[in-house]
Motif scaffolding. Sequence first.
Motif, PDB file in Angstrom:
ATOM      1  N   SER A 329       8.930  64.945  10.043  1.00 43.71           N
ATOM      2  CA  SER A 329       8.897  64.560   8.642  1.00 43.71           C
ATOM      3  C   SER A 329       9.170  65.790   7.785  1.00 43.71           C
ATOM      4  N   LEU A 330      10.067  65.658   6.804  1.00 47.93           N
ATOM      5  CA  LEU A 330      10.382  66.800   5.942  1.00 47.93           C
ATOM      6  C   LEU A 330       9.150  67.290   5.191  1.00 47.93           C
ATOM      7  N   SER A 331       8.177  66.416   4.989  1.00 48.49           N
ATOM      8  CA  SER A 331       6.953  66.835   4.293  1.00 48.49           C
ATOM      9  C   SER A 331       6.151  67.842   5.104  1.00 48.49           C
ATOM     10  N   LYS A 332       6.447  67.898   6.410  1.00 44.36           N
ATOM     11  CA  LYS A 332       5.744  68.822   7.294  1.00 44.36           C
ATOM     12  C   LYS A 332       6.574  70.054   7.642  1.00 44.36           C
ATOM     13  N   LYS A 333       7.799  70.109   7.110  1.00 43.92           N
ATOM     14  CA  LYS A 333       8.661  71.254   7.394  1.00 43.92           C
ATOM     15  C   LYS A 333       8.367  72.386   6.421  1.00 43.92           C
ATOM     16  N   LYS A 334       8.222  73.578   6.947  1.00 38.69           N
ATOM     17  CA  LYS A 334       7.950  74.748   6.103  1.00 38.69           C
ATOM     18  C   LYS A 334       9.271  75.359   5.677  1.00 38.69           C
ATOM     19  N   ILE A 337      14.694  72.829   2.988  1.00 41.86           N
ATOM     20  CA  ILE A 337      15.148  71.638   3.703  1.00 41.86           C
ATOM     21  C   ILE A 337      16.349  71.993   4.577  1.00 41.86           C
TER      22      ILE A 337
END
Length: 339
Positions: A329-334, A337
């Motif tokens: 999930s992109l919300s979990k990517k540090k 993007i």
Amino acid sequence: MTHEFKDIVNQAEVARDKGIKSILASVVALEGSSYRKPGVRMLILEDGKMIGAVSGGCVEKEILLQSESVFKTGQSKIITYDGRYRLGCEGVLYILIEVFEPDDSFKKVFFNALEERKSFEIWSYYSKAEAFVSGLGSWVKIKGSFFSLQSHAKKLKTNNSLSIFKQYMPPCFKLVIIGAEHDAVQLCKYAALTGWEIAIISGPSESKSVVNFPGAISFQAVSAENMETTSIDNQTAIVLMTHNFANDLRYLVQLKNTNPVYIGLLGPSKRREDLLSQLIEYCPDIEAAFLDSIHGPAGINIGSETPQEIAVSIIAEILSVARKQDPISLSKKKGKIHS
């Protein structure tokens, strides 16, 4: 992005035949972040029609407005679009706007390169200053030769005051679907939305044709042993969907000397292991890289149930493998993007 540029060339040719001029807009530099990266392009026609997009839809109106002077004067220019206060993207786009009039010699070489699955490069000369600067414009390098995208520019002249955005363009990404059942039709439909080139392979007794597969560019009803494999390269993904163990095995044997980026198998893990076991038994010298390209069950775990959802899952896995990304999930990517 190759398929997007291919569509731009095609659409500009259709417009030219109707007597309509075209303008090309290219994002050549970026400061900060944006919806898409440098190298994205769109075509603006003299009648106001736009093909493609360089953002989520917020920059295009400004480009359309700015293109009016290029239509009138024929002079290329750079515009900047600061999205930090308008878009929330925290980025400044530098966009090259130029007349798009490639000649027939370019189109002949260009489409031959696409058919032969050859890569090419686009060199865009630009300056971050918005004032008029001589030499602004794009050239396409194919097989060592340069072709201008502007009809009046016959010879590439270096202007040391300009920056160059160089973009490598690989062959169009291709998906080969082996199978002709309902789920293959759904995968074809969804893959077509990505712009991939889609080829359908079925058994020799298949009664369907290419018209049954919306978005496909070719259809072959051939046995595994007669399937053409010379055009399969590292910009090709393959999904085996024959729903027949023996047929899947025969196609894998036929594919053993190719180097696709991805091969997807339907069915549970045990079916994959049985297929690989028999494949190695038939072809003991098979390359490890080929075995590593095989993924089964095809797709990523998003809870897919319907053929349409399974198609989305498979396409997502192909993209992640081709782009060397771990699906999260992109919300979990540090961080950013885009890399």
